[in-house]
Write a protein that holds these residues in place. Structure first.
Motif, short mmCIF file in Angstrom:
data_model
loop_
_atom_site.label_atom_id
_atom_site.label_comp_id
_atom_site.label_asym_id
_atom_site.label_seq_id
_atom_site.Cartn_x
_atom_site.Cartn_y
_atom_site.Cartn_z
N LEU A 1 0.83 -1.21 0.00
CA LEU A 1 0.00 0.00 0.00
C LEU A 1 0.86 1.26 0.00
O LEU A 1 0.57 2.23 -0.70
CB LEU A 1 -0.94 -0.01 1.20
N SER A 2 1.96 1.23 0.77
CA SER A 2 2.82 2.41 0.85
C SER A 2 3.50 2.70 -0.47
O SER A 2 3.52 3.85 -0.95
CB SER A 2 3.87 2.21 1.95
N ILE A 3 4.08 1.66 -1.08
CA ILE A 3 4.80 1.87 -2.33
C ILE A 3 3.84 2.21 -3.47
O ILE A 3 4.19 2.95 -4.39
CB ILE A 3 5.67 0.64 -2.67
N THR B 1 12.28 2.81 3.12
CA THR B 1 11.59 3.69 4.07
C THR B 1 10.18 3.24 4.39
O THR B 1 9.46 3.92 5.14
CB THR B 1 11.55 5.12 3.53
N THR B 2 9.73 2.13 3.84
CA THR B 2 8.39 1.62 4.10
C THR B 2 8.50 0.23 4.72
O THR B 2 9.50 -0.46 4.54
CB THR B 2 7.57 1.54 2.81
N PRO B 3 7.47 -0.21 5.47
CA PRO B 3 7.52 -1.56 6.03
C PRO B 3 7.41 -2.62 4.94
O PRO B 3 6.91 -2.36 3.85
CB PRO B 3 6.30 -1.59 6.96
N GLY B 4 7.88 -3.83 5.26
CA GLY B 4 7.79 -4.92 4.31
C GLY B 4 9.13 -5.27 3.69
O GLY B 4 10.14 -4.62 3.93
N PRO B 5 9.15 -6.33 2.87
CA PRO B 5 10.41 -6.81 2.29
C PRO B 5 10.98 -5.83 1.27
O PRO B 5 10.24 -5.15 0.54
CB PRO B 5 10.01 -8.13 1.62
N GLN C 1 7.58 -3.83 -7.22
CA GLN C 1 6.29 -3.18 -7.46
C GLN C 1 6.49 -1.82 -8.12
O GLN C 1 5.72 -1.44 -9.02
CB GLN C 1 5.55 -3.03 -6.14
N PHE C 2 7.50 -1.08 -7.68
CA PHE C 2 7.81 0.22 -8.28
C PHE C 2 8.23 0.05 -9.73
O PHE C 2 7.81 0.82 -10.60
CB PHE C 2 8.91 0.90 -7.47
N VAL C 3 9.05 -0.95 -10.00
CA VAL C 3 9.48 -1.22 -11.38
C VAL C 3 8.28 -1.52 -12.25
O VAL C 3 8.14 -1.01 -13.37
CB VAL C 3 10.49 -2.38 -11.42
N GLY C 4 7.38 -2.37 -11.75
CA GLY C 4 6.18 -2.70 -12.51
C GLY C 4 5.30 -1.49 -12.74
O GLY C 4 4.78 -1.29 -13.86
N PHE C 5 5.14 -0.67 -11.71
CA PHE C 5 4.30 0.53 -11.86
C PHE C 5 4.86 1.44 -12.95
O PHE C 5 4.11 1.91 -13.82
CB PHE C 5 4.22 1.29 -10.54
N MET C 6 6.17 1.71 -12.91
CA MET C 6 6.76 2.61 -13.89
C MET C 6 6.68 2.03 -15.30
O MET C 6 6.47 2.76 -16.28
CB MET C 6 8.21 2.92 -13.51
N GLY C 7 6.84 0.70 -15.42
CA GLY C 7 6.71 0.07 -16.73
C GLY C 7 5.31 0.22 -17.29
O GLY C 7 5.11 0.56 -18.45
N ALA D 1 -0.16 -2.94 -13.39
CA ALA D 1 1.14 -3.58 -13.57
C ALA D 1 1.78 -3.90 -12.22
O ALA D 1 2.38 -4.97 -12.05
CB ALA D 1 2.06 -2.69 -14.40
N SER D 2 1.64 -2.99 -11.25
CA SER D 2 2.25 -3.24 -9.94
C SER D 2 1.57 -4.40 -9.23
O SER D 2 2.22 -5.18 -8.52
CB SER D 2 2.19 -1.98 -9.08
N VAL D 3 0.26 -4.55 -9.42
CA VAL D 3 -0.45 -5.69 -8.83
C VAL D 3 0.02 -6.99 -9.46
O VAL D 3 0.27 -8.00 -8.77
CB VAL D 3 -1.98 -5.53 -9.00
#
Length: 464
Positions: free
Chosen positions: A103-105, A306-310, A316-322, A339-341
Motif C-alpha cells: 500500500l505504501s509503495i 523507508t516503508t515496512p515490508g520486504p 512493485q515500483f518497477v512494474g508501476f513505472m513500466g 502492472a504493480s499488482v
C-alpha cells in the motif's frame, strides 16, 4: 498465559488463531529496516516475548528460508505462521507481512510518476540515493561479519563476487556451486564448514525448548509425496493462472505480459534477497525493457527502504513505472497500478509455494549437519553477490558516466572520474559513518540525507 516449557519439546494449549493474526499484524507494522531488522523483530516478538517457538527451531526455519529464492524474512513469517496454524496461518502471516509495504509503495509510486519532473521530488531522491548506497554497504559488512568465519568462506565469497561482477555468471549457478562446495566441505572438513550453534538457555538457566510451543498448526505434520504433488499443482496453478490469462487476453508482447513473465523468472533466481539481484534487475529494466530511466532504481529502493515490508517490494515500483510508461487504453496511472499488482502477485505467490511444499520435509531434516554446512557456503556466496551490488550502486551514485571494458571473457565498468558527484559521495560517506560509528537508525539516516540532499539540490538549481 503463554509461558514456555522449561525443557524438551512440549505442546500446550494451542494459540487462538485470532491472537496469531494480531501478532502478525504487529510484526508487519514494525517490519522496517530490511531483512535483518525484520528478522530481529520476529525473533524478539515470537521467541523472546511470546515464547511461541524455541531459538533453535526459529534458526532452523530461517536457514531454510535463506536457501530459497525470494525474500527470506517474508518466507520466515510464512513458515512460522504455517507451524502455528497450518496453511491459513502461513497465508495470514505472509500476506500481512507484504500488505503495508504494498500500500505504501503504491501511493509513493503514483506520487513519484505524477510529479517526477518537479524539482522537489528530484531534490528529495538526490539525498536518498546516496543514503541507500550507505545502507547497502552497511548490510554487506553486517552479513559478511556473520557469514565469513573461516578462510574457505572468504574464498567462496571472493569467487562468487568475481563470477558475477566480471563474468555475469547466473545467480542459480553461483548458489548451486556454493551449496555443493559447502556440502562436500561439511563432509570432508567439518571444522571449517560446519558451525553448530549451541542449545540456547532461558534466563533461569533451563534449556530452551526446540519445538514450537502451544502448537495448533503443522509442527508434527508428516510429509507425503502425494501431498507434495497436490501442493505443487495448486500453488503452481495460482502462480501461473494470471500469466496465461494475460497471454490470451493482451498477447505475449504487451507490457503486462512481459512484466509477469520477467518477474516470474526473477522469482526463482532471487537468492540472497533484494540486495543480491537489484543490479541485474536494474540493468534489465533500464537497458533491455526501458521500464525505468537510469537512476530510478535507486529511487525505488529508497521507497522500499523507508516503508515496512520486504525490500524486494521494489519490484512493485518497477512494474508501476513500466505500466505507467507504456500505458494504453487504461491510462498511465491505472496501467501503473495494474502492472504493480501483477508484479507483486508473480513475485510473492511463489514464496507460498516454496514454504508449503518444502517446510514439511525440512521439518524432518532438523539436525542434519550437512544442510547447515551447505547453508553456510550459500550465505558466504551471497556476501560476494552483495559486494557486486554495492560496487554497482557506488559507481552509479558517484559518477555520471561509466565506460565498459571487455576482454578475456570479462566485463568491467570503468568510471569517468571527470564526472564524479562530490556531494553524493559526501552524503553517502556521512550516512555510512552515522550508521557504523554512531549506530544511528536507518530511517533517521534516510530522513536527514533526504533533507540535506534536497537543500543542496535546490540550491544548485537556484544558482543555475
Amino acid at each position: 498465559m503463554n509461558s514456555p516449557a522449561n525443557s524438551g519439546s512440549v505442546e500446550q494449549t494451542p494459540i487462538p488463531f485470532s491472537e496469531g493474526v494480531r501478532v502478525w499484524a504487529r510484526v508487519a507494522a514494525l517490519s522496517f529496516g530490511g531483512p535483518a531488522g525484520q528478522i530481529a523483530v520476529m525473533h524478539r516478538i515470537l521467541v523472546d516475548e511470546k515464547r511461541w517457538i524455541g531459538e533453535n527451531r526459529f534458526l532452523h526455519a530461517l536457514n531454510y528460508c535463506m536457501l530459497l529464492p525470494g525474500p527470506e524474512a517474508m518466507q520466515l513469517a510464512t513458515y512460522i505462521g504455517w507451524l502455528l496454524h497450518g496453511v491459513r496461518g502461513g497465508l495470514v502471516a505472509g500476506c500481512l507481512f507484504v500488505l503495508p509495504g504494498f500500500l505504501s509503495i503504491m501511493a509513493l509510486s503514483v506520487l513519484y510518476a505524477s510529479f517526477q519532473e518537479a524539482s522537489f521530488v528530484q531534490a528529495i531522491f538526490f539525498g536518498i540515493k546516496a543514503a541507500v548506497l550507505a545502507i547497502v554497504i552497511e548490510a554487506l559488512l553486517r552479513i559478511g561479519k556473520r557469514a565469513l568465519k573461516t578462510w574457505p568462506m572468504y574464498l567462496i565469497a571472493a569467487a562468487a563476487f568475481v563470477a558475477i561482477f566480471a563474468f555475469d555468471a547466473p545467480f542459480p549457478l553461483i548458489i548451486a556451486a556454493a551449496a555443493l562446495v559447502g556440502f562436500l566441505g561439511g563432509h570432508f572438513d567439518p571444522a571449517r564448514f560446519l558451525v553448530i550453534r549451541a542449545r540456547e538457555t532461558t534466563e533461569d538457566g533451563e534449556s530452551e525448548p526446540e519445538a514450537v510451543l502451544h502448537t495448533g498448526g503443522m509442527a508434527k505434520a508428516q510429509p507425503t509425496w502425494r501431498g507434495a504433488v497436490r501442493t505443487a499443482l495448486i500453488w503452481g496453478s495460482i502462480w501461473a493462472a494470471p500469466i496465461i490469462a494475460l497471454i490470451l487476453l493482451v498477447g505475449p508482447n504487451h507490457v503486462f505480459t512481459e512484466l509477469a513473465v520477467f518477474f516470474s523468472k526473477l522469482a526463482v533466481v532471487t537468492f540472497g534477497g533484494a540486495y543480491a539481484v537489484l543490479a541485474y534487475m536494474a540493468q534489465e529494466a533500464v537497458q533491455t525493457h526501458g521500464w525505468l530511466a537510469p537512476g530510478e532504481m535507486l529511487d525505488g529502493l529508497g521507497m522500499a527502504e523507508t516503508t515496512p515490508g520486504p525490500l524486494i517490494q521494489v519490484v512493485q515500483f518497477v512494474g508501476f513505472m513500466g505500466g505507467y510508461r507504456e500505458a494504453d487504453m487504461l491510462g498511465p496511472v491505472a496501467s501503473g497500478i495494474a502492472a504493480s499488482v501483477i508484479v507483486t502477485w508473480v513475485t510473492f505467490v511463489p514464496c507460498f509455494l516454496w514454504i508449503f511444499l518444502g517446510a514439511p520435509f525440512i521439518e524432518k531434516l532438523r539436525g542434519v549437519k550437512l544442510l547447515t554446512a551447505a547453508l553456510s557456503a550459500v550465505t558466504a556466496a551471497v556476501v560476494g553477490v552483495i559486494l557486486n551490488l554495492a560496487i554497482w550502486f557506488a559507481l552509479h551514485v558517484a559518477f555520471a558516466r561509466l565506460d565498459e571494458v571487455r576482454g578475456y571473457g570479462a566485463r568491467l565498468l570503468v568510471p569517468d572520474f571527470a564526472t564524479i558527484d562530490v556531494a553524493s559521495v559526501v552524503i553517502a560517506a556521512a550516512a555510512l559513518i552515522a550508521m557504523l560509528r554512531f549506530k544511528i537508525g536507518m530511517l533517521l539516516v534516510l530522513f536527514v540525507s533526504a533533507l540535506i540532499g534536497s537543500l543542496y539540490y535546490l540550491a544548485m538549481m537556484a544558482g543555475t
